[in-house]
Write a protein that holds these residues in place. Structure first.
Motif, PDB file in Angstrom:
ATOM      1  N   ALA A  77       4.308  -4.676   6.701  1.00 35.46           N
ATOM      2  CA  ALA A  77       3.674  -5.567   6.559  1.00 35.46           C
ATOM      3  C   ALA A  77       1.897  -5.454   5.894  1.00 35.46           C
ATOM      4  N   ALA A  78       1.116  -4.582   6.102  1.00 32.41           N
ATOM      5  CA  ALA A  78       0.380  -4.663   5.925  1.00 32.41           C
ATOM      6  C   ALA A  78      -0.310  -3.515   4.510  1.00 32.41           C
ATOM      7  N   ALA A  79       1.070  -2.224   4.699  1.00 33.39           N
ATOM      8  CA  ALA A  79       0.839  -2.090   3.427  1.00 33.39           C
ATOM      9  C   ALA A  79       2.119  -3.126   2.395  1.00 33.39           C
ATOM     10  N   TYR A  80       1.529  -3.866   3.206  1.00 28.68           N
ATOM     11  CA  TYR A  80       2.754  -4.283   1.182  1.00 28.68           C
ATOM     12  C   TYR A  80       2.208  -5.588   1.047  1.00 28.68           C
ATOM     13  N   ALA A  81       0.782  -5.972   1.367  1.00 30.12           N
ATOM     14  CA  ALA A  81       0.471  -6.650   1.328  1.00 30.12           C
ATOM     15  C   ALA A  81      -1.287  -5.472   0.619  1.00 30.12           C
ATOM     16  N   ILE A  82      -1.352  -4.399   0.860  1.00 30.02           N
ATOM     17  CA  ILE A  82      -2.138  -3.658  -0.312  1.00 30.02           C
ATOM     18  C   ILE A  82      -2.033  -2.985  -1.247  1.00 30.02           C
ATOM     19  N   THR A  83      -0.063  -3.273  -0.896  1.00 29.36           N
ATOM     20  CA  THR A  83       0.204  -2.093  -2.829  1.00 29.36           C
ATOM     21  C   THR A  83       0.881  -3.469  -4.173  1.00 29.36           C
ATOM     22  N   VAL A  84       0.890  -4.930  -2.901  1.00 28.24           N
ATOM     23  CA  VAL A  84       1.151  -5.745  -3.927  1.00 28.24           C
ATOM     24  C   VAL A  84      -0.317  -5.284  -5.152  1.00 28.24           C
ATOM     25  N   VAL A  85      -1.521  -5.940  -4.401  1.00 27.71           N
ATOM     26  CA  VAL A  85      -2.807  -5.781  -4.507  1.00 27.71           C
ATOM     27  C   VAL A  85      -2.648  -4.539  -6.155  1.00 27.71           C
ATOM     28  N   TRP A  86      -2.189  -3.426  -5.015  1.00 30.86           N
ATOM     29  CA  TRP A  86      -2.434  -2.176  -6.067  1.00 30.86           C
ATOM     30  C   TRP A  86      -1.451  -1.346  -7.158  1.00 30.86           C
ATOM     31  N   ALA A 166       4.967   0.910  -3.015  1.00 30.76           N
ATOM     32  CA  ALA A 166       4.961   0.562  -4.514  1.00 30.76           C
ATOM     33  C   ALA A 166       5.880   0.952  -5.981  1.00 30.76           C
ATOM     34  N   SER A 167       6.697   2.284  -5.697  1.00 27.17           N
ATOM     35  CA  SER A 167       8.125   2.484  -6.160  1.00 27.17           C
ATOM     36  C   SER A 167       8.847   1.692  -6.638  1.00 27.17           C
ATOM     37  N   SER A 168       9.345   0.721  -5.533  1.00 27.86           N
ATOM     38  CA  SER A 168      10.022   0.206  -5.554  1.00 27.86           C
ATOM     39  C   SER A 168       8.939  -1.758  -6.155  1.00 27.86           C
ATOM     40  N   MET A 169       8.119  -1.601  -6.456  1.00 26.41           N
ATOM     41  CA  MET A 169       7.572  -3.310  -6.926  1.00 26.41           C
ATOM     42  C   MET A 169       7.535  -2.477  -8.373  1.00 26.41           C
ATOM     43  N   ARG A 170       6.888  -1.130  -9.032  1.00 31.28           N
ATOM     44  CA  ARG A 170       6.922  -0.324  -9.807  1.00 31.28           C
ATOM     45  C   ARG A 170       8.264  -1.490 -10.752  1.00 31.28           C
ATOM     46  N   SER A 171       9.146  -0.796 -10.308  1.00 28.94           N
ATOM     47  CA  SER A 171      10.478  -0.824 -11.001  1.00 28.94           C
ATOM     48  C   SER A 171      11.019  -2.502 -10.929  1.00 28.94           C
ATOM     49  N   LEU A 172      10.503  -3.619 -10.524  1.00 32.46           N
ATOM     50  CA  LEU A 172      10.927  -4.970 -10.799  1.00 32.46           C
ATOM     51  C   LEU A 172      10.397  -5.545 -12.433  1.00 32.46           C
ATOM     52  N   ASP A 173      11.176  -6.154 -12.785  1.00 31.35           N
ATOM     53  CA  ASP A 173      11.820  -6.467 -13.254  1.00 31.35           C
ATOM     54  C   ASP A 173      11.017  -7.610 -13.399  1.00 31.35           C
ATOM     55  N   ASP A 174       9.750  -7.794 -14.486  1.00 33.82           N
ATOM     56  CA  ASP A 174       8.865  -9.161 -14.880  1.00 33.82           C
ATOM     57  C   ASP A 174       9.280  -9.782 -14.932  1.00 33.82           C
ATOM     58  N   ARG A 175      10.138 -10.010 -16.169  1.00 31.65           N
ATOM     59  CA  ARG A 175      11.042 -11.028 -17.158  1.00 31.65           C
ATOM     60  C   ARG A 175      11.609 -11.966 -15.836  1.00 31.65           C
ATOM     61  N   VAL A 176      12.321 -11.321 -14.788  1.00 31.81           N
ATOM     62  CA  VAL A 176      12.827 -12.274 -13.564  1.00 31.81           C
ATOM     63  C   VAL A 176      11.909 -12.939 -13.154  1.00 31.81           C
ATOM     64  N   LEU A 177      10.590 -12.628 -13.246  1.00 39.54           N
ATOM     65  CA  LEU A 177       9.853 -12.978 -11.970  1.00 39.54           C
ATOM     66  C   LEU A 177       9.013 -14.093 -13.305  1.00 39.54           C
ATOM     67  N   LEU A 178       8.795 -14.100 -14.483  1.00 38.80           N
ATOM     68  CA  LEU A 178       8.574 -15.114 -15.458  1.00 38.80           C
ATOM     69  C   LEU A 178       9.855 -15.631 -15.824  1.00 38.80           C
ATOM     70  N   ALA A 179      11.184 -16.356 -15.416  1.00 36.56           N
ATOM     71  CA  ALA A 179      11.851 -16.723 -15.719  1.00 36.56           C
ATOM     72  C   ALA A 179      11.975 -18.024 -14.111  1.00 36.56           C
ATOM     73  N   SER A 193      10.992 -15.607  -2.896  1.00 35.91           N
ATOM     74  CA  SER A 193      12.201 -16.622  -2.744  1.00 35.91           C
ATOM     75  C   SER A 193      12.739 -15.000  -3.573  1.00 35.91           C
ATOM     76  N   VAL A 194      11.594 -14.340  -4.910  1.00 31.30           N
ATOM     77  CA  VAL A 194      12.214 -13.727  -5.458  1.00 31.30           C
ATOM     78  C   VAL A 194      11.547 -11.585  -5.617  1.00 31.30           C
ATOM     79  N   PHE A 195      10.297 -12.011  -5.679  1.00 29.75           N
ATOM     80  CA  PHE A 195       9.466 -11.173  -5.429  1.00 29.75           C
ATOM     81  C   PHE A 195       9.549  -9.967  -4.223  1.00 29.75           C
ATOM     82  N   VAL A 196       9.834 -10.553  -2.878  1.00 33.15           N
ATOM     83  CA  VAL A 196      10.026  -9.743  -1.938  1.00 33.15           C
ATOM     84  C   VAL A 196      11.887  -9.507  -1.783  1.00 33.15           C
ATOM     85  N   PRO A 197      12.797  -9.997  -2.303  1.00 29.64           N
ATOM     86  CA  PRO A 197      13.741  -9.592  -1.899  1.00 29.64           C
ATOM     87  C   PRO A 197      14.349  -8.277  -3.240  1.00 29.64           C
TER      88      PRO A 197
END
Length: 277
Positions: A77-86, A166-179, A193-197
């Motif tokens: 949980a702590a690493a997730y918050a840090i990684t989002v910022v990173w 970090a690897s998982s977040m960097r491979s995420l397609d930002d277009r899905v979040l924008l949609a 509903s989108v980012f975490v899953p």
């Protein structure tokens, strides 16, 4: 077909030195430990029977699993918050987050454990400060118990949980979040509903790394637990070097290795290894 076989042969030859090293450094000693568990102090399954019937050994295993589970939840949980910022923060936030992630790797686990003792002991900085401002009249017992062990282990393992996330977040397609945002989803709903899953594989990988590390932790529990919160690795040390009861210590080691192997096999059954990083 010949080219395929040639490539496979070349890959096997390149991996051969590594496999030989792993066999000599890990597999051969492990089989020696397995042999101890069946032959010391006398041949048979007596040590495994003791492991299943001894309340002390069972309580240590339960405590280890409980602490490992708590440390895994808090660390991820702590690493997730840090990684989002990173990964998704401003340039200044990324630099600060990266500094906080990398600096702990430059400090030994022993130094960090004694640092927490200096902070959390009865005469440590934290209790002294709380008493000075009148918040407490008696020092809080924050070390030589499970709380101190959990704090020290979590502090050590958070950086290890960051990298799969970090690897998982960097491979995420930002277009899905924008949609999702374009369809009227709020920032918070988009996140949950989108980012975490979509970063589920990173969460599983981080949890697996932290949990396996936690099962074999020795130095931090020994120092911050003060002998009152003994975990499996410390019990193995006590049985082999202080009792001495090499057969039971070897049996505990074998069970721990088999448990970790079964856990990893279960995870890899549902998640491909390349998805965890």
């Amino acid at each position: 077909m010949k080219a395929y076989l040639s490539d496979r042969m070349g890959a096997a030859l390149l991996m051969a030195p590594l496999l030989l090293f792993l066999g000599a450094a890990y597999a051969w000693p492990f089989f020696g430990v397995v042999n101890w568990s069946f032959t010391l102090p006398e041949p048979g399954l007596g040590q495994y029977g003791t492991l299943l019937s001894d309340p002390l050994v069972q309580s240590v295993f339960v405590r280890t699993l409980r602490i490992a589970a708590i440390v895994t939840i808090v660390s991820v949980a702590a690493a997730y918050a840090i990684t989002v910022v990173w990964v998704r923060g401003t340039p200044a936030q990324r630099v600060i987050a990266e500094f906080c992630i990398l600096v702990p790797f430059w400090i030994s686990v022993l130094t960090r454990a004694f640092g927490w003792v200096a902070l959390l002991s009865n005469r440590g900085l934290f209790n002294t400060w709380l008493q000075a401002i009148g918040f407490i009249s008696e020092p809080l017992t924050l070390v030589r118990n499970e709380f101190g062990v959990i704090v020290g282990m979590t502090h050590f393992l958070i950086p290890f949980a960051v990298f799969p996330l970090a690897s998982s977040m960097r491979s995420l397609d930002d277009r899905v979040l924008l949609a999702a945002r374009g369809l009227g989803s709020s920032r918070m709903r988009t996140f949950w509903s989108v980012f975490v899953p979509m970063t589920r594989s990173g969460i599983i990988g981080s949890a697996l790394i932290v949990f396996v590390f936690s099962l074999g932790f020795f130095v931090t529990p020994a120092i911050l637990g003060g002998g009152r919160s003994v975990m499996v690795a410390e019990l193995i040390y006590l049985r082999i070097f202080q009792s001495p009861d090499w057969g039971l210590g070897a049996a505990i080691s074998v069970v721990l290795v088999l448990f970790v192997g079964a856990l990893m096999a279960l995870v890899f059954r549902y998640v491909r290894p390349k998805q965890l990083i």
